[in-house]
Design a protein around this motif. Structure first.
Motif, PDB file in Angstrom:
ATOM      1  N   CYS A 103       6.271 -24.432 -18.261  1.00 17.65           N
ATOM      2  CA  CYS A 103       7.454 -23.742 -18.761  1.00 17.65           C
ATOM      3  C   CYS A 103       8.272 -23.194 -17.597  1.00 17.65           C
ATOM      4  O   CYS A 103       7.777 -22.439 -16.768  1.00 17.65           O
ATOM      5  CB  CYS A 103       7.029 -22.610 -19.693  1.00 17.65           C
ATOM      6  SG  CYS A 103       8.419 -21.654 -20.332  1.00 17.65           S
ATOM      7  N   GLU A 121      10.652 -21.016 -17.644  1.00 16.26           N
ATOM      8  CA  GLU A 121      10.859 -19.572 -17.735  1.00 16.26           C
ATOM      9  C   GLU A 121       9.712 -18.807 -17.083  1.00 16.26           C
ATOM     10  O   GLU A 121       9.892 -17.678 -16.636  1.00 16.26           O
ATOM     11  CB  GLU A 121      11.016 -19.165 -19.199  1.00 16.26           C
ATOM     12  CG  GLU A 121      12.329 -19.638 -19.815  1.00 16.26           C
ATOM     13  CD  GLU A 121      12.552 -19.083 -21.197  1.00 16.26           C
ATOM     14  OE1 GLU A 121      13.192 -18.018 -21.317  1.00 16.26           O
ATOM     15  OE2 GLU A 121      12.091 -19.711 -22.165  1.00 16.26           O
ATOM     16  N   SER A 169      17.137 -15.564 -19.431  1.00 14.42           N
ATOM     17  CA  SER A 169      16.760 -16.969 -19.634  1.00 14.42           C
ATOM     18  C   SER A 169      17.679 -17.944 -18.900  1.00 14.42           C
ATOM     19  O   SER A 169      17.814 -19.104 -19.295  1.00 14.42           O
ATOM     20  CB  SER A 169      16.735 -17.321 -21.137  1.00 14.42           C
ATOM     21  OG  SER A 169      15.725 -16.587 -21.793  1.00 14.42           O
ATOM     22  N   ASP A 223      19.928 -23.336 -17.686  1.00 18.87           N
ATOM     23  CA  ASP A 223      19.453 -22.800 -18.959  1.00 18.87           C
ATOM     24  C   ASP A 223      17.943 -23.006 -19.046  1.00 18.87           C
ATOM     25  O   ASP A 223      17.472 -24.110 -19.322  1.00 18.87           O
ATOM     26  CB  ASP A 223      20.166 -23.507 -20.112  1.00 18.87           C
ATOM     27  CG  ASP A 223      19.807 -22.922 -21.467  1.00 18.87           C
ATOM     28  OD1 ASP A 223      18.935 -22.026 -21.536  1.00 18.87           O
ATOM     29  OD2 ASP A 223      20.392 -23.364 -22.476  1.00 18.87           O
ATOM     30  N   ALA A 258      15.789 -22.158 -21.187  1.00 16.16           N
ATOM     31  CA  ALA A 258      15.251 -22.485 -22.507  1.00 16.16           C
ATOM     32  C   ALA A 258      15.279 -23.981 -22.781  1.00 16.16           C
ATOM     33  O   ALA A 258      14.637 -24.458 -23.715  1.00 16.16           O
ATOM     34  CB  ALA A 258      16.038 -21.733 -23.583  1.00 16.16           C
ATOM     35  N   GLN A 259      16.030 -24.718 -21.961  1.00 18.24           N
ATOM     36  CA  GLN A 259      16.203 -26.153 -22.193  1.00 18.24           C
ATOM     37  C   GLN A 259      15.454 -27.021 -21.190  1.00 18.24           C
ATOM     38  O   GLN A 259      15.638 -28.238 -21.184  1.00 18.24           O
ATOM     39  CB  GLN A 259      17.701 -26.501 -22.131  1.00 18.24           C
ATOM     40  CG  GLN A 259      18.562 -25.781 -23.148  1.00 18.24           C
ATOM     41  CD  GLN A 259      18.187 -26.116 -24.564  1.00 18.24           C
ATOM     42  OE1 GLN A 259      17.860 -27.261 -24.884  1.00 18.24           O
ATOM     43  NE2 GLN A 259      18.210 -25.121 -25.442  1.00 18.24           N
ATOM     44  N   HIS A 279      11.810 -27.762 -18.560  1.00 13.64           N
ATOM     45  CA  HIS A 279      10.443 -27.508 -18.157  1.00 13.64           C
ATOM     46  C   HIS A 279      10.179 -28.199 -16.820  1.00 13.64           C
ATOM     47  O   HIS A 279      10.921 -29.080 -16.405  1.00 13.64           O
ATOM     48  CB  HIS A 279       9.453 -27.969 -19.225  1.00 13.64           C
ATOM     49  CG  HIS A 279       9.506 -27.133 -20.458  1.00 13.64           C
ATOM     50  ND1 HIS A 279      10.416 -27.367 -21.471  1.00 13.64           N
ATOM     51  CD2 HIS A 279       8.803 -26.037 -20.820  1.00 13.64           C
ATOM     52  CE1 HIS A 279      10.257 -26.453 -22.412  1.00 13.64           C
ATOM     53  NE2 HIS A 279       9.285 -25.640 -22.049  1.00 13.64           N
ATOM     54  N   ALA A 304      12.028 -29.673 -24.924  1.00 12.54           N
ATOM     55  CA  ALA A 304      10.928 -28.770 -25.222  1.00 12.54           C
ATOM     56  C   ALA A 304       9.609 -29.360 -24.769  1.00 12.54           C
ATOM     57  O   ALA A 304       9.498 -30.539 -24.459  1.00 12.54           O
ATOM     58  CB  ALA A 304      10.887 -28.482 -26.719  1.00 12.54           C
TER      59      ALA A 304
END
Length: 257
Positions: free
Chosen positions: A20, A22, A63, A223, A225-226, A228, A246
């Motif tokens: 991830c 983030e 984020s 971004d 959240a979009q 990895h 994701a």
């Protein structure tokens, strides 16, 4: 039992492979330095071969990650008409836009032709700055922000690619560090026909916006959240390679068709 373990093992492998962003990405740290990643490509060798663009992560907030190109990518002026750049819209002789960066040729290039160096999937990972758009230059205040790692003249120095040097970007002599000057998006208050930029010792100064041998060092917002992490360790020599989308869905991974 094997039929159950196989999909579970596959899922674990996929989850470990796609970390991830983030959790993995962070901003500048005085002790650890920067985290690095690649995104997009740009001509970088003397012959113009396109290579992945190396970005440093300046900050992570809400984020989003603020990225800055590690290298000066090319020589490019801010705007070709300094009167238009400097004059107010109410100027009777020649109306202008009073140093509004979003109306400059540089900004138009960053919003247009520069984006061709990114795939549609990569472009989807970039979230626009409310004022500047998808790609932009840092402000002079950004380049003095200690939280971004800019705590000295040396910290502001950047070095140009072979392509940028071959195509006209200025390079200071070796005694100064062999780095190259690059633009900010901030209008000079000393000379309104100029923009703030990095000078010979890494200090901030200014030069006329029509100057063509100063460097482009773009920035953008990622971004988180979009995206990895697909591979890499986040160092300058082994930057993170991003993967859009994701994490693999558990149901799909456990029950492949």
């Amino acid at each position: 039992m094997r039929k159950i373990l196989r999909p579970v093992c596959l899922l674990l492998i996929l989850m470990c492979t796609f970390a991830c962003a983030e959790e993995a990405l962070r901003g500048y740290d005085a002790r650890e330095g920067y985290v690095y990643l690649t995104l997009g490509t740009f001509p970088q060798t003397k012959e113009g071969a396109e290579l992945p663009i190396l970005w440093r992560v300046l900050s992570v907030q809400d984020s989003r990650a603020l990225l800055l190109s590690e290298h000066v990518l090319e020589a490019r002026r801010i705007h070709g008409d300094y009167d238009e750049y400097a004059n107010k819209p109410t100027n009777q002789k020649k109306p202008g836009f009073d140093g509004d960066f979003t109306q400059t040729e540089m900004s138009q290039y960053l919003r247009g032709d520069f984006t061709a160096h990114f795939t549609p999937e990569e472009m989807a990972l970039i979230t626009p700055d409310e004022a500047m758009g998808l790609f932009f230059l840092l402000t002079s205040e950004d380049l003095k922000n200690k939280d971004y790692g800019f705590d000295s003249n040396q910290s502001r120095k950047a070095w140009a690619t072979e392509y940028a040097i071959a195509n006209g970007v200025f390079v200071y002599r070796a005694a100064r560090g062999s780095h190259s000057p690059y633009w900010s998006c901030t209008q000079s208050t000393t000379n309104i026909q100029g923009a703030r930029c990095i000078k010979s010792q890494g200090e901030l100064g200014y030069i006329n916006v029509i100057t063509e041998n100063l460097g482009l060092r773009p920035a953008c917002w990622l971004d988180l959240a979009q995206v990895h992490i697909q591979s890499g360790t986040g160092t300058k020599d082994d930057p993170y390679l991003l993967s859009p989308g994701a994490l693999p869905d558990a149901t799909v991974a456990a029950n492949p068709s």
